[in-house]
Design a protein around this motif. Sequence first.
Motif, PDB file in Angstrom:
ATOM      1  N   LYS A  43       0.823  -1.215   0.000  1.00 56.14           N
ATOM      2  CA  LYS A  43       0.000   0.000   0.000  1.00 56.14           C
ATOM      3  C   LYS A  43       0.848   1.253   0.000  1.00 56.14           C
ATOM      4  O   LYS A  43       0.596   2.215  -0.735  1.00 56.14           O
ATOM      5  N   GLU A  44       1.890   1.259   0.848  1.00 61.68           N
ATOM      6  CA  GLU A  44       2.773   2.422   0.892  1.00 61.68           C
ATOM      7  C   GLU A  44       3.413   2.667  -0.460  1.00 61.68           C
ATOM      8  O   GLU A  44       3.552   3.807  -0.910  1.00 61.68           O
ATOM      9  N   PHE A  45       3.790   1.576  -1.115  1.00 64.08           N
ATOM     10  CA  PHE A  45       4.397   1.717  -2.434  1.00 64.08           C
ATOM     11  C   PHE A  45       3.377   2.250  -3.436  1.00 64.08           C
ATOM     12  O   PHE A  45       3.674   3.143  -4.234  1.00 64.08           O
ATOM     13  N   VAL A  47       0.683   4.016  -2.806  1.00 68.66           N
ATOM     14  CA  VAL A  47       0.353   5.403  -2.482  1.00 68.66           C
ATOM     15  C   VAL A  47       1.431   6.346  -3.012  1.00 68.66           C
ATOM     16  O   VAL A  47       1.135   7.391  -3.605  1.00 68.66           O
ATOM     17  N   GLN A  48       2.700   5.958  -2.832  1.00 70.93           N
ATOM     18  CA  GLN A  48       3.778   6.782  -3.372  1.00 70.93           C
ATOM     19  C   GLN A  48       3.697   6.860  -4.892  1.00 70.93           C
ATOM     20  O   GLN A  48       3.928   7.914  -5.490  1.00 70.93           O
ATOM     21  N   MET A  49       3.351   5.724  -5.499  1.00 71.19           N
ATOM     22  CA  MET A  49       3.226   5.707  -6.951  1.00 71.19           C
ATOM     23  C   MET A  49       2.074   6.590  -7.395  1.00 71.19           C
ATOM     24  O   MET A  49       2.159   7.313  -8.394  1.00 71.19           O
ATOM     25  N   GLU A  51       0.879   9.217  -5.763  1.00 65.65           N
ATOM     26  CA  GLU A  51       1.251  10.620  -5.550  1.00 65.65           C
ATOM     27  C   GLU A  51       1.967  11.196  -6.768  1.00 65.65           C
ATOM     28  O   GLU A  51       1.725  12.341  -7.163  1.00 65.65           O
ATOM     29  N   SER A  52       2.859  10.399  -7.339  1.00 67.85           N
ATOM     30  CA  SER A  52       3.628  10.897  -8.482  1.00 67.85           C
ATOM     31  C   SER A  52       2.857  10.793  -9.790  1.00 67.85           C
ATOM     32  O   SER A  52       3.017  11.633 -10.674  1.00 67.85           O
ATOM     33  N   LYS A  85       0.878  19.111  -6.813  1.00 65.74           N
ATOM     34  CA  LYS A  85       1.474  18.248  -5.803  1.00 65.74           C
ATOM     35  C   LYS A  85       0.402  17.710  -4.877  1.00 65.74           C
ATOM     36  O   LYS A  85      -0.524  18.424  -4.503  1.00 65.74           O
ATOM     37  N   HIS A  87       0.156  15.349  -1.252  1.00 66.61           N
ATOM     38  CA  HIS A  87       0.916  14.771  -0.147  1.00 66.61           C
ATOM     39  C   HIS A  87      -0.024  13.975   0.751  1.00 66.61           C
ATOM     40  O   HIS A  87      -0.986  14.514   1.302  1.00 66.61           O
ATOM     41  N   SER A  91      -2.748   6.658   5.592  1.00 60.92           N
ATOM     42  CA  SER A  91      -3.453   5.738   4.707  1.00 60.92           C
ATOM     43  C   SER A  91      -3.541   4.367   5.366  1.00 60.92           C
ATOM     44  O   SER A  91      -2.704   4.003   6.183  1.00 60.92           O
ATOM     45  N   SER A 274       7.160  -0.711 -11.425  1.00 62.24           N
ATOM     46  CA  SER A 274       6.126   0.087 -10.781  1.00 62.24           C
ATOM     47  C   SER A 274       5.468  -0.617  -9.604  1.00 62.24           C
ATOM     48  O   SER A 274       4.990   0.016  -8.677  1.00 62.24           O
TER      49      SER A 274
END
Length: 494
Positions: A43-45, A47-49, A51-52, A85, A87, A91, A274
Amino acid sequence: MADYIFSFFFLSLILISSTNHVKSNEEGYITVDISNKGLDFAKEFLVQMAESSLVPLDLPKIEKSKHIPIIGTVHMGLSNITVDKIHVISSTVKAGDTGIVISVSGATANMTMNWEYSYTNWWLPIPITDNGEASIQVEGMDVGISFNLTNNQGSLMLSPLDCGCSVKDISIKLDGGASWLYQGLLDAFEVRLTSAVESAISKKLKEGIVKLDSLLQSLPKEIPIRNIAALNVTFVGNPQLRDTSLTLSINGLISAKDAYSAFSYHHLEHLLASLEHLLASVPVRDPASMVTISLHEKVLVSASSVYYDANKMHWIVDKVPEQSLLNTAEWRFIIPQLYRQYPNADMTLNVTIFSPPNLKIKEHQIDVTVHADVVINVLNSGEVTPVACFSTAVSGSASAWFTNNNLAGSIGLDEFFLSLKWSRIGNLHVNLVRVLMSTALRTVILPYINLKLSRGYSLPTFHGYMLQNAKILCSDSWIKICSDVGPVKQLSIS
């Protein structure tokens, strides 16, 4: 010979932990259970993906007319509205009967836009216009997305179930123009701007799920192992979603390479870049681990059969830790006629396994039985002369463990049987030969092999991530690898 067998086993483990089409009634011999801890990591991965990938996000132009006392009717427009952006502060992820749900709360976003307005009045013969730029701060953005995983003809299919976004507060700061119009712009556009942000983010997230599904559908159905074999990675059955885990299962058997068509790694590399990895398992027994990979012994048996059928279990042994063993002088008291006919001649051993090795996974170990013919060759005046052939049966056990980032192990010899198949140098004392070869295996060859195995095989990394705190458990036909996943840089520091 034993070195190759155990090395082959270890290489199989490494290749499998990195993954022909199957029928619906086939079983999955490799399964992976991803715990909530593992789902949270993924999930963290994601979410970061997100965001970008969500930015820059362009919103449609907004226009509105508003009557302001004294001033008259003002025509206003917002254009080039862009989310620059996003942030995410908090989550969560949860797996259940209805699918996987990822929730984001309290996220913030930065936006920019251009604004313009014009107004006329009965006492103003010429329209008044103004324009400028503005920055927008979005606060308290909550996002929820749910999706389901199903099996679509052996591939994973990702289906979005629901997606929503809500914004609590938007603040607009104008740059240029008449500052006295600030409140009018804010009142006129806050609701529509909020709605536009919510709709755009929801739409973009749904598009992302569809794109990810396309990548999953394009995954290959097999992964080649060198140029000989291929690992069947067709998914079997639907993924199982529970409150504490996500369970996947793949066929996992290894077949001859020519049974498959070649494929491009482009989509696989794209997905790994990814998403990092997809795995599959039996119910996890170590709740502290992110993932448990379970490997049935039939995977190793299928690999053994493929390599046997490909005639890859045949070796010429011309170097051993004690090189004197490959000289007739070392055998002069065991096979005196060999030394008399070929004094101080070098020897080689022609080893051929004549049936696929038998592999059995038991509690804490893997039992291996190998049947092979060993031909003794003498190097005589530059020519290779076969002088005798022995049939052997070797049984032993292997164990494996992780140390740091290496997969290590050891093997032990349980029994060694030997019989004479043919001889061109007369009758031989088979018992004496068996004792010598058994002693050489136990005191020279196996310690040499175990020394190398104890140093381990370095585990591969997956686009910046690797296994962490991994453990291997063997029991009742299954090998289980319980592990966390962590960034390579983080692990190198710790």
